[in-house]
Design a protein around this motif. Structure first.
Motif, PDB file in Angstrom:
ATOM      1  N   SER A  85      33.560 -17.384  41.094  1.00 10.00           N
ATOM      2  CA  SER A  85      32.598 -16.283  41.179  1.00 10.00           C
ATOM      3  C   SER A  85      31.924 -16.040  39.839  1.00 10.00           C
ATOM      4  CB  SER A  85      33.284 -15.013  41.669  1.00 10.00           C
ATOM      5  OG  SER A  85      34.245 -14.589  40.737  1.00 10.00           O
ATOM      6  N   ARG A  86      30.748 -15.474  39.913  1.00  6.51           N
ATOM      7  CA  ARG A  86      29.992 -15.058  38.739  1.00  6.51           C
ATOM      8  C   ARG A  86      29.942 -13.533  38.775  1.00  6.51           C
ATOM      9  NH1 ARG A  86      30.356 -20.305  39.713  1.00  6.51           N
ATOM     10  NH2 ARG A  86      29.018 -21.614  38.461  1.00  6.51           N
ATOM     11  N   PRO A  87      30.855 -12.887  38.064  1.00 10.26           N
ATOM     12  CA  PRO A  87      30.919 -11.428  38.139  1.00 10.26           C
ATOM     13  C   PRO A  87      29.685 -10.780  37.504  1.00 10.26           C
ATOM     14  CG  PRO A  87      32.349 -12.217  36.415  1.00 10.26           C
ATOM     15  CD  PRO A  87      31.824 -13.441  37.120  1.00 10.26           C
ATOM     16  N   PRO A  88      29.346  -9.583  37.961  1.00 12.70           N
ATOM     17  CA  PRO A  88      28.210  -8.880  37.346  1.00 12.70           C
ATOM     18  C   PRO A  88      28.571  -8.470  35.913  1.00 12.70           C
ATOM     19  CG  PRO A  88      29.307  -7.474  38.958  1.00 12.70           C
ATOM     20  CD  PRO A  88      29.956  -8.825  39.042  1.00 12.70           C
ATOM     21  N   LEU A  89      27.650  -8.717  35.006  1.00 12.70           N
ATOM     22  CA  LEU A  89      27.839  -8.405  33.594  1.00 12.70           C
ATOM     23  C   LEU A  89      26.600  -7.686  33.078  1.00 12.70           C
ATOM     24  CD1 LEU A  89      29.106 -11.943  32.509  1.00 12.70           C
ATOM     25  CD2 LEU A  89      30.532  -9.911  32.786  1.00 12.70           C
ATOM     26  N   ASP A  90      26.723  -7.045  31.932  1.00 15.00           N
ATOM     27  CA  ASP A  90      25.567  -6.410  31.296  1.00 15.00           C
ATOM     28  C   ASP A  90      24.631  -7.448  30.689  1.00 15.00           C
ATOM     29  OD1 ASP A  90      26.549  -3.899  31.957  1.00 15.00           O
ATOM     30  OD2 ASP A  90      27.520  -3.609  30.005  1.00 15.00           O
ATOM     31  N   LEU A  91      25.202  -8.560  30.232  1.00  8.19           N
ATOM     32  CA  LEU A  91      24.421  -9.619  29.610  1.00  8.19           C
ATOM     33  C   LEU A  91      24.325 -10.819  30.551  1.00  8.19           C
ATOM     34  CD1 LEU A  91      25.884  -9.683  25.971  1.00  8.19           C
ATOM     35  CD2 LEU A  91      23.931  -8.376  26.844  1.00  8.19           C
ATOM     36  N   ALA A  92      23.276 -11.576  30.356  1.00  6.89           N
ATOM     37  CA  ALA A  92      23.118 -12.823  31.113  1.00  6.89           C
ATOM     38  C   ALA A  92      23.930 -13.921  30.436  1.00  6.89           C
ATOM     39  CB  ALA A  92      21.646 -13.222  31.151  1.00  6.89           C
ATOM     40  N   MET A  93      24.211 -14.965  31.189  1.00  7.20           N
ATOM     41  CA  MET A  93      24.878 -16.148  30.636  1.00  7.20           C
ATOM     42  C   MET A  93      23.845 -17.249  30.457  1.00  7.20           C
ATOM     43  SD  MET A  93      28.434 -16.554  32.746  1.00  7.20           S
ATOM     44  CE  MET A  93      27.915 -15.910  34.328  1.00  7.20           C
ATOM     45  N   SER A  94      23.991 -18.016  29.398  1.00 11.78           N
ATOM     46  CA  SER A  94      23.134 -19.189  29.241  1.00 11.78           C
ATOM     47  C   SER A  94      23.480 -20.184  30.340  1.00 11.78           C
ATOM     48  CB  SER A  94      23.330 -19.828  27.867  1.00 11.78           C
ATOM     49  OG  SER A  94      24.602 -20.445  27.786  1.00 11.78           O
ATOM     50  N   VAL A  95      22.591 -21.123  30.579  1.00 10.18           N
ATOM     51  CA  VAL A  95      22.833 -22.158  31.590  1.00 10.18           C
ATOM     52  C   VAL A  95      24.095 -22.939  31.235  1.00 10.18           C
ATOM     53  CG1 VAL A  95      21.901 -24.294  32.587  1.00 10.18           C
ATOM     54  CG2 VAL A  95      20.388 -22.330  32.193  1.00 10.18           C
ATOM     55  N   GLU A  96      24.280 -23.241  29.960  1.00 13.67           N
ATOM     56  CA  GLU A  96      25.453 -23.994  29.524  1.00 13.67           C
ATOM     57  C   GLU A  96      26.735 -23.204  29.767  1.00 13.67           C
ATOM     58  OE1 GLU A  96      22.883 -23.259  27.443  1.00 13.67           O
ATOM     59  OE2 GLU A  96      21.862 -25.192  27.301  1.00 13.67           O
ATOM     60  N   THR A  97      26.681 -21.900  29.485  1.00 16.84           N
ATOM     61  CA  THR A  97      27.853 -21.068  29.699  1.00 16.84           C
ATOM     62  C   THR A  97      28.193 -21.020  31.183  1.00 16.84           C
ATOM     63  OG1 THR A  97      27.328 -19.722  27.762  1.00 16.84           O
ATOM     64  CG2 THR A  97      28.819 -18.746  29.386  1.00 16.84           C
ATOM     65  N   GLU A  98      27.186 -20.777  32.002  1.00 18.82           N
ATOM     66  CA  GLU A  98      27.433 -20.695  33.437  1.00 18.82           C
ATOM     67  C   GLU A  98      27.951 -22.023  33.990  1.00 18.82           C
ATOM     68  OE1 GLU A  98      25.465 -19.069  37.537  1.00 18.82           O
ATOM     69  OE2 GLU A  98      24.519 -18.605  35.628  1.00 18.82           O
ATOM     70  N   SER A  99      27.427 -23.126  33.495  1.00 18.18           N
ATOM     71  CA  SER A  99      27.876 -24.425  34.001  1.00 18.18           C
ATOM     72  C   SER A  99      29.298 -24.763  33.548  1.00 18.18           C
ATOM     73  CB  SER A  99      26.911 -25.534  33.588  1.00 18.18           C
ATOM     74  OG  SER A  99      26.963 -25.749  32.206  1.00 18.18           O
TER      75      SER A  99
END
Length: 149
Positions: free
Chosen positions: A92-106
């Motif tokens: 899962s990708r939990p809701p956060l205040d900040l976005a994740m970079s593509v590299e972080t998400e991958s």
């Protein structure tokens, strides 16, 4: 989770820990890994904020030496079992205040893979003769993970 995904997880736990898992175990597994991913991302978000960034970058990830070694071990297992695609789907990708970079998400599926190796190895450490993790085994694993992550 698809039948193919279940089969891959069964094979992963058998080869990593010599343990046979069932559907209830896979549910516990998914809940634990996703909870720990969320916990790590909360910490990663704090690191990014402390460094005045609006996007969580890979270098913000709070990956310990032990978890990094488990991630590397997962890469070897994944070459044989091809579990990463299934982990990408169920992580899962939990809701956060900040976005994740593509590299972080991958990288989340790979981190989930490292957590999976740590979990399987933890089962072997707490009970070297275990064949089927029971509810108590899972509770001990959850307590250890909550203590450390």
């Amino acid at each position: 989770m698809s039948v193919m995904g279940v089969t891959k997880f069964e094979r992963f736990f058998r080869s990593t820990a010599g343990a046979d898992v069932d559907n209830q175990d896979l549910k516990r597994y998914s809940e634990l890994v996703n909870r720990k991913i969320r916990d790590l991302l909360v910490r990663d978000e704090a690191i990014a904020k402390a460094n005045d960034r609006e996007i969580i970058q890979p270098h913000d990830l709070a990956i310990t030496k032990g978890l990094q070694e488990c991630i590397q071990a997962f890469a070897i297992f994944d070459g044989e079992i091809e579990l990463k695609a299934t982990l990408e789907h169920i992580t899962s990708r939990p809701p956060l205040d900040l976005a994740m970079s593509v590299e972080t998400e991958s990288s989340l599926a790979t981190i989930a893979g490292g957590l999976s190796v740590a979990l399987a190895r933890g089962f072997r450490i707490t009970d070297p003769t275990m064949k089927n993790p029971c509810a108590d085994d899972w509770e001990r694993a959850i307590q250890i993970f909550n203590l450390l992550l």
